[in-house]
Scaffold this active site. Structure first.
Site, short mmCIF file in Angstrom:
data_model
loop_
_atom_site.label_atom_id
_atom_site.label_comp_id
_atom_site.label_asym_id
_atom_site.label_seq_id
_atom_site.Cartn_x
_atom_site.Cartn_y
_atom_site.Cartn_z
CD GLU A 133 -4.03 -18.71 17.08
OE1 GLU A 133 -3.13 -19.50 16.67
OE2 GLU A 133 -3.79 -17.67 17.72
CG HIS A 166 -3.83 -11.25 15.23
ND1 HIS A 166 -3.96 -10.75 16.50
CD2 HIS A 166 -3.66 -12.59 15.37
CE1 HIS A 166 -3.89 -11.72 17.38
NE2 HIS A 166 -3.70 -12.85 16.72
#
Length: 217
Positions: free
Chosen positions: A84, A4
């Site tokens: 994550e 990201h």
């Protein structure tokens, strides 16, 4: 695979103690980074279709949106196993900083954050996702390309699992930068990584704990 773009928490880590990690957005710079990477990915695809698996985190979805490759996407699937590493729920920055020091001493792969995951936990769920990936690839109507919109540690662990890297080699690698990509390119019957991960200390993929220096306390 793409990490990201820059998130608000990359700039201000105090966000972690008042905003859930999965709801942390991109910064304006992060959007610009993702847009530039989208142009790169578009050139790589060269008009071919792609199946996308995206982490359920807001910053991953915003990265995919900013890439602006919707006309090339055949299917987008939210994939929680690409999220994550879980560090905690609402995070106390001071406590996380202390745990990061412990992790550096103990090892990134095996150290488990309190209320969170270890790198090895992420490795296990990435391995599970890989089985799903292989099933999708075995279908006759599968697209020729796959894009994972995910996170830096998850990218490293995906490659560790794919290439059978040792734990010691994994420990030598740095995360990619925000909106950086790594591409597995098919070369005959195998895949090769287009760009290696940067290393903070020398190590070879086959290095094991037998080769590591002993810790003296």
């Amino acid at each position: 695979m793409i990490r990201h773009g820059q998130s608000e928490a990359n700039v201000d880590q105090t966000l972690y103690n008042r905003l859930p990690d999965y709801r942390i957005p991109l910064t304006e710079l992060g959007v610009a980074q993702a847009k530039a990477t989208g142009e790169q990915v578009r050139r790589q695809l060269n008009g071919e279709k792609v199946r996308v698996y995206v982490s359920p985190y807001l910053r991953a979805y915003q990265t995919l949106e900013a890439m602006d490759i919707g006309d090339l996407i055949e299917t987008t699937m939210e994939e929680p196993r690409l999220r994550e590493q879980d560090w905690a729920n609402f995070q106390n920055p001071a406590e996380i900083a202390d745990q990061k020091e412990l992790r550096n001493a103990y090892g990134h792969f095996f150290y488990r954050f309190r209320e969170g995951e270890s790198g090895s936990d992420v490795y296990d769920r990435v391995s599970s996702f890989m089985e799903t990936l292989f099933r999708h690839w075995s279908r006759s109507d599968t697209t020729p390309n796959t894009l994972l919109v995910t996170h830096g540690l998850t990218m490293r662990l995906f490659c560790m699992r794919w290439f059978h890297w040792s734990v010691e080699y994994f420990e030598s690698l740095n995360n990619p930068g925000n909106a950086e990509t790594r591409t597995l390119i098919r070369d005959g019957n195998r895949y090769v990584l287009d760009v290696p991960f940067d290393q903070w200390t020398p190590a070879e993929p086959g290095k094991t704990v037998l080769d590591a220096p002993e810790h003296i306390w």
